[in-house]
Design an enzyme around this catalytic site. Sequence first.
Site, PDB file in Angstrom:
ATOM      1  CB  SER A 138      -0.844   0.005   1.277  1.00  0.00           C
ATOM      2  OG  SER A 138      -1.468   1.260   1.469  1.00  0.00           O
ATOM      3  CE1 TYR A 151      -3.821  -2.339   5.464  1.00  0.00           C
ATOM      4  CE2 TYR A 151      -3.349  -0.011   5.121  1.00  0.00           C
ATOM      5  CZ  TYR A 151      -3.683  -1.262   4.618  1.00  0.00           C
ATOM      6  OH  TYR A 151      -3.866  -1.424   3.261  1.00  0.00           O
TER       7      TYR A 151
HETATM    8  N1  LIG Z   1      -8.810  -0.336  -0.825  1.00  0.00           N
HETATM    9  C1  LIG Z   1      -7.754   0.411  -0.590  1.00  0.00           C
HETATM   10  O1  LIG Z   1      -7.839   1.651  -0.516  1.00  0.00           O
HETATM   11  C2  LIG Z   1      -6.391  -0.244  -0.455  1.00  0.00           C
HETATM   12  C3  LIG Z   1      -5.255   0.564  -0.597  1.00  0.00           C
HETATM   13  C4  LIG Z   1      -4.000  -0.022  -0.471  1.00  0.00           C
HETATM   14  C5  LIG Z   1      -3.893  -1.377  -0.237  1.00  0.00           C
HETATM   15  N2  LIG Z   1      -5.028  -2.140  -0.091  1.00  0.00           N
HETATM   16  C6  LIG Z   1      -4.839  -3.569   0.167  1.00  0.00           C
HETATM   17  O2  LIG Z   1      -5.493  -4.300  -0.858  1.00  0.00           O
HETATM   18  C7  LIG Z   1      -5.787  -5.606  -0.372  1.00  0.00           C
HETATM   19  C8  LIG Z   1      -7.206  -5.971  -0.762  1.00  0.00           C
HETATM   20  O3  LIG Z   1      -8.107  -5.136  -0.066  1.00  0.00           O
HETATM   21  P1  LIG Z   1      -9.402  -4.493  -0.739  1.00  0.00           P
HETATM   22  O4  LIG Z   1      -9.180  -3.047  -0.841  1.00  0.00           O
HETATM   23  O5  LIG Z   1      -9.800  -5.241  -1.953  1.00  0.00           O
HETATM   24  O6  LIG Z   1     -10.441  -4.709   0.466  1.00  0.00           O
HETATM   25  P2  LIG Z   1     -11.704  -5.669   0.629  1.00  0.00           P
HETATM   26  O7  LIG Z   1     -12.703  -5.367  -0.436  1.00  0.00           O
HETATM   27  O8  LIG Z   1     -12.111  -5.513   2.060  1.00  0.00           O
HETATM   28  O9  LIG Z   1     -11.125  -7.137   0.378  1.00  0.00           O
HETATM   29  C9  LIG Z   1     -10.339  -7.814   1.329  1.00  0.00           C
HETATM   30  C10 LIG Z   1     -10.251  -9.284   0.957  1.00  0.00           C
HETATM   31  O10 LIG Z   1      -9.459  -9.943   1.949  1.00  0.00           O
HETATM   32  C11 LIG Z   1     -10.159 -11.090   2.407  1.00  0.00           C
HETATM   33  N3  LIG Z   1      -9.849 -11.372   3.796  1.00  0.00           N
HETATM   34  C12 LIG Z   1      -9.981 -10.552   4.869  1.00  0.00           C
HETATM   35  N4  LIG Z   1      -9.686 -11.197   6.003  1.00  0.00           N
HETATM   36  C13 LIG Z   1      -9.357 -12.469   5.635  1.00  0.00           C
HETATM   37  C14 LIG Z   1      -8.982 -13.625   6.362  1.00  0.00           C
HETATM   38  N5  LIG Z   1      -8.872 -13.618   7.697  1.00  0.00           N
HETATM   39  N6  LIG Z   1      -8.729 -14.771   5.676  1.00  0.00           N
HETATM   40  C15 LIG Z   1      -8.865 -14.802   4.322  1.00  0.00           C
HETATM   41  N7  LIG Z   1      -9.215 -13.737   3.584  1.00  0.00           N
HETATM   42  C16 LIG Z   1      -9.465 -12.592   4.236  1.00  0.00           C
HETATM   43  C17 LIG Z   1     -11.633 -10.729   2.233  1.00  0.00           C
HETATM   44  O11 LIG Z   1     -12.395 -11.904   2.086  1.00  0.00           O
HETATM   45  P3  LIG Z   1     -13.362 -12.581   3.185  1.00  0.00           P
HETATM   46  O12 LIG Z   1     -13.938 -11.479   4.014  1.00  0.00           O
HETATM   47  O13 LIG Z   1     -14.328 -13.329   2.353  1.00  0.00           O
HETATM   48  O14 LIG Z   1     -12.456 -13.491   3.953  1.00  0.00           O
HETATM   49  C18 LIG Z   1     -11.604  -9.957   0.925  1.00  0.00           C
HETATM   50  O15 LIG Z   1     -11.685 -10.837  -0.157  1.00  0.00           O
HETATM   51  C19 LIG Z   1      -5.521  -5.585   1.133  1.00  0.00           C
HETATM   52  O16 LIG Z   1      -4.280  -6.188   1.405  1.00  0.00           O
HETATM   53  C20 LIG Z   1      -5.460  -4.091   1.444  1.00  0.00           C
HETATM   54  O17 LIG Z   1      -4.660  -3.819   2.565  1.00  0.00           O
HETATM   55  C21 LIG Z   1      -6.261  -1.612  -0.218  1.00  0.00           C
END
Ligand SMILES: NC(=O)c1ccc[n+]([C@@H]2O[C@H](COP(=O)([O-])OP(=O)(O)OC[C@H]3O[C@@H](n4cnc5c(N)ncnc54)[C@H](OP(=O)(O)O)[C@@H]3O)[C@@H](O)[C@H]2O)c1
Length: 259
Positions: A138, A151
Amino acid sequence: MKTALITGASSGIGTAFAQELAMRQINLILVARSQNKLYQLAEKLQHQAPIKVEVIVQDLAEQQAAKKVYDVTAEKGLSVDFLVNNAGFGDYGAFAQRELPRQAEMIQLNIVALVELTHLFLSGMQQRGTGNIINVASIAGFQPLPYLSVYAATKAFVLSFSEALWAENQGTDINILALCPGPTDSNFFKVADFPDSFTNKNNSGFTSAKEVVKNALKALENRKSNTVPGGLSNQFIVNSSRFLPRELLVNVIEKQFRS
Ligand SMILES: NC(=O)c1ccc[n+]([C@@H]2O[C@H](COP(=O)([O-])OP(=O)(O)OC[C@H]3O[C@@H](n4cnc5c(N)ncnc54)[C@H](OP(=O)(O)O)[C@@H]3O)[C@@H](O)[C@H]2O)c1
């Protein structure tokens, strides 16, 4: 035909990876906790493209979760050519007021599961002499973030770890990329418990998950060690620690992130 394993495929950036890799006719293994969402996505993708999609329902914050996922792929005779370590979450608020078990769960998912999955699948890639790994870090990994302290530290780990592995694998056909998105359209902010006022004020600057994934796949093809998708504001944030004193920078961020 190649096979990609995507963690956190049930939502956001992970689903966008699944859609894009399916269009490139890569077989998929989708991992997350939400069984229904994963099976629905698998069915949809198998209708759209001539690929096989496997589902592994697994809480990756559990101890030994990575080994369990690896063992399932081994039992099914699947060799993983492409690993996307994407599952992760944040937790917004002053550190001492947030729940300690939630912080430990975050470290287990964002760091421990990612390191273990990388180790388990990288060995096979090195034996075969080819492979791709994308670790989702990130822009939060480039500097401390008050009110997202744990985080941001987990993402600093992912960035540093991935860049080191990128260098270790130079001169081979194994590509390792730290993907460093800025604010992206997904469930992230809801799961992290951000106040609605924060997301309402800022969401016009959000990047789509599809755009993040396209940027990542291009950077991987170009064998880059990290990539920061999105507009100039994300570039400004990741470079600000180079020209601003660290104490000044972290104080400015503290004011921006205070609710
Ligand atoms: N969105 C942003 O602004 C942003 C920016 C920078 C980086 N990121 C990173 O991008 C990545 C994806 O996040 P996103 O933005 O797509 O958010 P999201 O829509 O909340 O997706 C998160 C994913 O992680 C899975 N997950 C969460 N806890 C888990 C667990 N204990 N075991 C297995 N799977 C788990 C969730 O699936 P289930 O709930 O079905 O398990 C979901 O598929 C993350 O690493 C986040 O830190 C996001």
